[in-house]
Every structure is written in C-alpha cells, then in structure tokens.
Design a protein around this motif. Structure first.
Motif, PDB file in Angstrom:
ATOM      1  N   ILE A 224       1.291 -20.559  -3.046  1.00  0.00           N
ATOM      2  CA  ILE A 224       2.796 -20.309  -2.936  1.00  0.00           C
ATOM      3  C   ILE A 224       2.991 -18.648  -1.907  1.00  0.00           C
ATOM      4  CG2 ILE A 224       2.812 -18.617  -4.455  1.00  0.00           C
ATOM      5  CD1 ILE A 224       5.711 -18.752  -5.130  1.00  0.00           C
ATOM      6  N   LYS A 225       3.857 -18.848  -0.672  1.00  0.00           N
ATOM      7  CA  LYS A 225       4.597 -17.767   0.009  1.00  0.00           C
ATOM      8  C   LYS A 225       5.644 -17.541  -0.199  1.00  0.00           C
ATOM      9  CE  LYS A 225       0.212 -16.154   1.194  1.00  0.00           C
ATOM     10  NZ  LYS A 225      -0.775 -16.712   0.648  1.00  0.00           N
ATOM     11  N   ILE A 226       5.692 -16.091   0.886  1.00  0.00           N
ATOM     12  CA  ILE A 226       7.496 -16.041   1.133  1.00  0.00           C
ATOM     13  C   ILE A 226       7.578 -16.057   2.467  1.00  0.00           C
ATOM     14  CG2 ILE A 226       9.477 -14.080   1.109  1.00  0.00           C
ATOM     15  CD1 ILE A 226       8.836 -15.584  -2.002  1.00  0.00           C
ATOM     16  N   LEU A 227       8.367 -16.401   3.479  1.00  0.00           N
ATOM     17  CA  LEU A 227       8.418 -16.644   4.632  1.00  0.00           C
ATOM     18  C   LEU A 227       8.988 -15.123   4.785  1.00  0.00           C
ATOM     19  CD1 LEU A 227       9.424 -18.246   7.366  1.00  0.00           C
ATOM     20  CD2 LEU A 227      11.886 -18.851   7.413  1.00  0.00           C
ATOM     21  N   PRO A 228       8.557 -14.212   6.073  1.00  0.00           N
ATOM     22  CA  PRO A 228       8.482 -12.947   6.282  1.00  0.00           C
ATOM     23  C   PRO A 228      10.178 -12.642   6.788  1.00  0.00           C
ATOM     24  CG  PRO A 228       6.035 -13.758   7.093  1.00  0.00           C
ATOM     25  CD  PRO A 228       6.959 -15.016   6.708  1.00  0.00           C
ATOM     26  N   GLY A 229      10.060 -11.895   6.793  1.00  0.00           N
ATOM     27  CA  GLY A 229      11.448 -11.453   6.623  1.00  0.00           C
ATOM     28  C   GLY A 229      12.869 -12.130   5.845  1.00  0.00           C
ATOM     29  N   PHE A 273      -0.029 -35.861   3.582  1.00  0.00           N
ATOM     30  CA  PHE A 273      -1.265 -34.741   3.139  1.00  0.00           C
ATOM     31  C   PHE A 273      -1.759 -35.426   2.133  1.00  0.00           C
ATOM     32  CE2 PHE A 273       1.966 -31.426   4.014  1.00  0.00           C
ATOM     33  CZ  PHE A 273       0.976 -30.597   5.348  1.00  0.00           C
ATOM     34  N   VAL A 274      -2.943 -35.312   2.297  1.00  0.00           N
ATOM     35  CA  VAL A 274      -4.100 -35.936   1.002  1.00  0.00           C
ATOM     36  C   VAL A 274      -4.257 -34.829  -0.181  1.00  0.00           C
ATOM     37  CG1 VAL A 274      -5.961 -36.596   0.008  1.00  0.00           C
ATOM     38  CG2 VAL A 274      -5.291 -37.316   2.383  1.00  0.00           C
ATOM     39  N   HIS A 275      -3.982 -33.676   0.402  1.00  0.00           N
ATOM     40  CA  HIS A 275      -4.248 -32.609  -1.525  1.00  0.00           C
ATOM     41  C   HIS A 275      -3.365 -31.705  -0.679  1.00  0.00           C
ATOM     42  CE1 HIS A 275      -5.280 -35.320  -4.500  1.00  0.00           C
ATOM     43  NE2 HIS A 275      -6.887 -35.490  -3.713  1.00  0.00           N
ATOM     44  N   PRO A 276      -2.017 -30.907  -0.013  1.00  0.00           N
ATOM     45  CA  PRO A 276      -1.637 -30.099   0.281  1.00  0.00           C
ATOM     46  C   PRO A 276      -2.243 -28.582  -0.492  1.00  0.00           C
ATOM     47  CG  PRO A 276       0.495 -31.596  -0.590  1.00  0.00           C
ATOM     48  CD  PRO A 276      -0.911 -32.174  -0.236  1.00  0.00           C
ATOM     49  N   ASN A 277      -2.723 -27.451   0.383  1.00  0.00           N
ATOM     50  CA  ASN A 277      -3.610 -26.482  -0.790  1.00  0.00           C
ATOM     51  C   ASN A 277      -2.487 -25.278  -0.762  1.00  0.00           C
ATOM     52  OD1 ASN A 277      -5.319 -24.889  -2.664  1.00  0.00           O
ATOM     53  ND2 ASN A 277      -6.081 -26.166  -3.033  1.00  0.00           N
ATOM     54  N   GLY A 278      -3.515 -24.262  -0.157  1.00  0.00           N
ATOM     55  CA  GLY A 278      -3.380 -22.762   0.637  1.00  0.00           C
ATOM     56  C   GLY A 278      -1.885 -23.105   1.286  1.00  0.00           C
ATOM     57  N   ILE A 279      -1.206 -21.838   1.409  1.00  0.00           N
ATOM     58  CA  ILE A 279      -0.446 -21.978   2.703  1.00  0.00           C
ATOM     59  C   ILE A 279      -0.470 -20.082   2.718  1.00  0.00           C
ATOM     60  CG2 ILE A 279       1.154 -21.452   0.505  1.00  0.00           C
ATOM     61  CD1 ILE A 279       3.410 -22.928   2.581  1.00  0.00           C
ATOM     62  N   ALA A 280       0.167 -19.957   4.112  1.00  0.00           N
ATOM     63  CA  ALA A 280       0.764 -18.649   4.995  1.00  0.00           C
ATOM     64  C   ALA A 280       1.423 -18.572   6.355  1.00  0.00           C
ATOM     65  CB  ALA A 280      -0.813 -17.696   4.971  1.00  0.00           C
ATOM     66  N   VAL A 402      -1.877  -9.692   7.300  1.00  0.00           N
ATOM     67  CA  VAL A 402      -0.811  -9.418   6.810  1.00  0.00           C
ATOM     68  C   VAL A 402       0.420  -8.943   5.515  1.00  0.00           C
ATOM     69  CG1 VAL A 402       1.367 -11.089   7.258  1.00  0.00           C
ATOM     70  CG2 VAL A 402      -0.835 -10.779   8.935  1.00  0.00           C
ATOM     71  N   ASP A 403       1.187  -7.981   5.870  1.00  0.00           N
ATOM     72  CA  ASP A 403       2.267  -7.543   4.695  1.00  0.00           C
ATOM     73  C   ASP A 403       2.736  -8.549   3.783  1.00  0.00           C
ATOM     74  OD1 ASP A 403       3.506  -5.871   3.252  1.00  0.00           O
ATOM     75  OD2 ASP A 403       4.768  -5.461   4.766  1.00  0.00           O
ATOM     76  N   LEU A 404       1.916  -8.745   2.679  1.00  0.00           N
ATOM     77  CA  LEU A 404       3.304  -9.581   1.720  1.00  0.00           C
ATOM     78  C   LEU A 404       3.881  -9.568   0.679  1.00  0.00           C
ATOM     79  CD1 LEU A 404      -0.480 -11.846   0.962  1.00  0.00           C
ATOM     80  CD2 LEU A 404       1.548 -12.228   2.334  1.00  0.00           C
ATOM     81  N   ILE A 405       4.496  -8.222   1.032  1.00  0.00           N
ATOM     82  CA  ILE A 405       5.454  -7.248   0.409  1.00  0.00           C
ATOM     83  C   ILE A 405       6.197  -7.918   0.907  1.00  0.00           C
ATOM     84  CG2 ILE A 405       6.769  -5.154  -0.770  1.00  0.00           C
ATOM     85  CD1 ILE A 405       3.492  -3.544  -0.014  1.00  0.00           C
ATOM     86  N   THR A 406       7.189  -8.396  -0.505  1.00  0.00           N
ATOM     87  CA  THR A 406       9.034  -8.745  -0.165  1.00  0.00           C
ATOM     88  C   THR A 406       9.642  -7.718  -1.249  1.00  0.00           C
ATOM     89  OG1 THR A 406       9.129 -10.545   0.194  1.00  0.00           O
ATOM     90  CG2 THR A 406      10.696 -10.247  -0.594  1.00  0.00           C
ATOM     91  N   LEU A 407      10.713  -6.940   0.035  1.00  0.00           N
ATOM     92  CA  LEU A 407      11.806  -6.119  -1.508  1.00  0.00           C
ATOM     93  C   LEU A 407      12.624  -6.984  -1.554  1.00  0.00           C
ATOM     94  CD1 LEU A 407      11.506  -3.309   1.678  1.00  0.00           C
ATOM     95  CD2 LEU A 407       9.977  -3.533  -0.318  1.00  0.00           C
TER      96      LEU A 407
END
Length: 407
Positions: A224-229, A273-280, A402-407
């Motif tokens: 899981i990741k958050i789209l920046p901004g 995909f065969v096995h989609p895994n990590g995301i960034a 890369v900053d991963l913080i979401t305010l």
C-alpha cells in the motif's frame, strides 16, 4: 595513412577508457566505506565456458568476491553518493527460528520507532489458516544508544502490539497517514483482507477503512502507498494467501486498486500481472513502480521463467490510472518484493540476497548484501532499516527516503 590514423585513434580511445576505469577505481578506493566491495561489471561480462560459478538458481546471490555477509556491493560509483563514506550494515535485532521481521515497515518520526509485521503464512512465520501474524515495533532511539557503545552488533528488544481481530495477516504498511499507521492486511481463512488505520500509541485504536470490492472479498491484499499530495490510497492484491495456505481460492484477478476514502470509490488501475506485490510512487506522484513476484509461487514452487520484475507506469494526471507500462528492472536474485525510493530518485527493493538499488534509469548501482531474502526496508533518521525475516539490520547510509507522511 588512413589506416594509421584509425589505429592511432583506436589506441587513444582504448587508453582513455583504461584511464577512466583506473580513475574510477582510485576514486572509489579513496572515498568508499571500509566494508564496501566494488564489483566492476566489465570484469564479468565474459566468463567463458569453463566458468565454475554459474548461478542456475535465482535463489543464489551474485557474490563473485566471496565476501562474508553482511556487506555493501557497489556496481557503479554513483552508489557512493547513496551510502556515504562511512556506511556499515549492523545487526540491530534478532530472533532465530521466528520470521518476526518480514514486511509492512512504517517509520513514525515523532516516536522514532519502526513498526513492522511477521511473515504471514510463510516459513518460520508460525501463522496460517488458524493463526494470525504479529505486528511489532522497534525503538530507534534505543538502537542508536546501543550502537554508540560498541562497534559490533546489538540485539534490541522489540515490542509486540496487541491488535483486534479485525486485523488479520498484516503484510504492507505506509505512513504515518494523518497521524496513524496505515496497514494493509491479507486476511485469514474466511476473515476478509482489509485496509486499517491504527493509532501508533497504546491502546492502538483501530479503524477498518475497506474490506471488500463491492461485496466481493479481495484475494490477499499485499502492499500500500499514498499518491503524493493527496490522501488517495493505492494497493496491490495478489493471491499469496491461497498460495501460502491461509486464504480460500482467489475469486478476483491479481490487480492494483485505487481507493478514495472521502468518497468510498474503489476501482482497478492496473492489471496483467502474475503476482503484483510492492508499490511506490516518485516524489512528484507522476510515476509509480509495481513489483511482480511471479517467480515465487507458494505451494506451486518457483518458476524462474516468470517475472521477477519491477514495472514502471505513468500516473494519469486526471484519472490517476496507471498508463505507459514498461519494464524498469529485473532482479538477478529472488524477486523484487517491497519497494521504496530515495530523494535522488533511486529505487530500492527487497530481493533474494538483500536490498537491490537501481538508479532512475533502471541501472543496478548497488546492493545491501545480507545473503538471505529481505522483503522490505524503510528509511529512518538513523539510516536504512532492513527487514530480514529472523533479523533486522541497519545500514547507516546518507541517502534520505521519499516523504511518506500524509497530513
């Protein structure tokens, strides 16, 4: 005369190339950390038919110098800008026989702590159809204090979080997300996969944000990741729960999803995909990387002809769908699992013998070689924390994440 000029030109070019290599070697020797090993790709482009160290299994790492792990491999001088002049890899926590440090790392700066999860359904995870995985934390202030007192390894006690039954088989994480931990859980048995917010302080108040796709359970949510901004959540859904025996047979394709918590809308943004895994995501949110660990098939075994690949996509500025799919990199060992980026645009992924690092063009520039599968990593104030199943390492590098913080 023409031949002579050509010969002279070729000789000058060859000498120039030799001098460039020699200069690079001298530069490397004068600024590289004591524990780093330079691997010159030119020395291994041709090994000949009598070469005795062929790697016929993707699970075997590339260590032509036979250096004792853990250590840092440098494939390109640019990696020195990543690691800095005094980088080392040191053990900071260990629990032999228990894969307590698998994935889902989240660094919380105000607590100076890293939260993470044990292996869900895999070897030495002691979890499965009838047993949940474990979420823990390690205090980096304690780590720093212990490392100052010795030049060797340390073993800092990790703390286990006691979470509600709505959190089953945590496998991915990011944040802090509006002050909370944002975990993604694979689900267990008939208990659904989910996305959950958890307060990082006791009693760890938990809120489930999503546990279905319009009434259908996901397969076994992974990363899981958050789209920046924004506060838009993107996540992957392979079938590893079924392949590792703790989820029913999959009922959806292996896909990547977009979830807007403000509207409740969930939709697919990438498939095939065969096995989609990590995301960034890149820091500007214009590009995204997805790892495909198709080579690793759970009870189906390893198929070395399937992807061990990082794909790169453009993020459509209007729809936020993933477009212009292309190969970014292929891992020579294991499969690229969890993935993170630094502020210089370099891409880090957990692979078969440690953490591989590629530059923004997809060129392999270095590895943090621990000689075992390290699925994930996270940047902290102290350096790069590497999750290595039964152990946690710290590489005190100078690169920043890369900053991963979401305010």
């Amino acid at each position: 005369m023409t031949w002579g000029n050509s010969s002279s030109t070729m000789m000058i070019s060859a000498l120039s190339a030799i001098l460039d290599i020699a200069f690079a070697a001298v530069s490397y020797a004068t600024v590289s950390p004591p524990g780093a090993v330079y691997i010159d790709p030119l020395l291994y482009n041709v090994v000949g038919a009598n070469y005795t160290a062929w790697r016929n299994l993707s699970t075997v790492g590339f260590n032509p110098t036979n250096t004792a792990p853990p250590f840092i491999q440098v494939f390109d001088p640019s990696f020195l800008d990543v690691i800095g002049p005094s980088a080392t890899i040191r053990l900071i926590a260990s629990n032999p026989g228990f894969a307590f440090a698998h994935e889902a790392p989240i660094y919380v700066p105000n607590l100076n702590s890293v939260f993470f999860a044990s292996n869900a359904g895999g070897a030495l995870g002691y979890s499965g159809w009838y047993n949940n995985s474990v979420v823990s934390m390690i205090n980096m202030t304690e780590v720093d204090a212990a490392l100052v007192s010795t030049t060797g390894n340390v073993n800092i006690q990790v703390q286990t979080l006691h979470l509600p039954d709505t959190v089953q088989m945590v496998n991915g994480g990011t944040g802090p997300y509006k002050g909370d931990l944002l975990f993604i859980a694979s689900g267990r048995a008939l208990l659904p996969p989910s996305i959950v917010r958890i307060n990082p302080s006791p009693p760890y108040d938990t809120t489930v944000l999503l546990d279905n796709f319009l009434g259908r359970q996901f397969n076994s949510l992974n990363d899981i990741k958050i789209l920046p901004g924004t506060d838009i959540i993107f996540f992957t859904d392979p079938t590893y729960g079924w392949l590792n025996g703790f989820r029913p047979e999959p009922m959806l394709p292996s896909q990547v999803y977009r979830f807007d918590p403000s509207t409740g809308q969930v939709r697919v943004v990438a498939d095939q995909f065969v096995h989609p895994n990590g995301i960034a995501f890149t820091a500007d949110g214009k590009s995204v990387f997805i790892t495909d660990t198709g080579v690793s098939g759970g009870f189906l075994g390893t198929d070395q002809t399937l992807p061990a690949t990082i794909y790169q996509f453009d993020v459509d500025p209007r729809t936020q769908s993933f477009t212009n799919r292309r190969v970014f990199a292929y891992s020579d060992s294991g499969a690229p699992d969890g993935i993170q980026l630094d502020t210089m645009g370099n891409v880090y992924s957990g692979c078969g013998e440690g953490i591989h690092v590629w530059n923004a063009e997809g060129g392999l520039i270095g590895k943090f070689y621990v000689n075992s599968t390290a699925a994930q990593m996270i940047f902290t104030k102290s350096g790069l924390v590497i999750l290595d199943e039964e152990a946690i390492y710290l590489a005190n590098i100078q690169a920043q994440g890369v900053d991963l913080i979401t305010l």
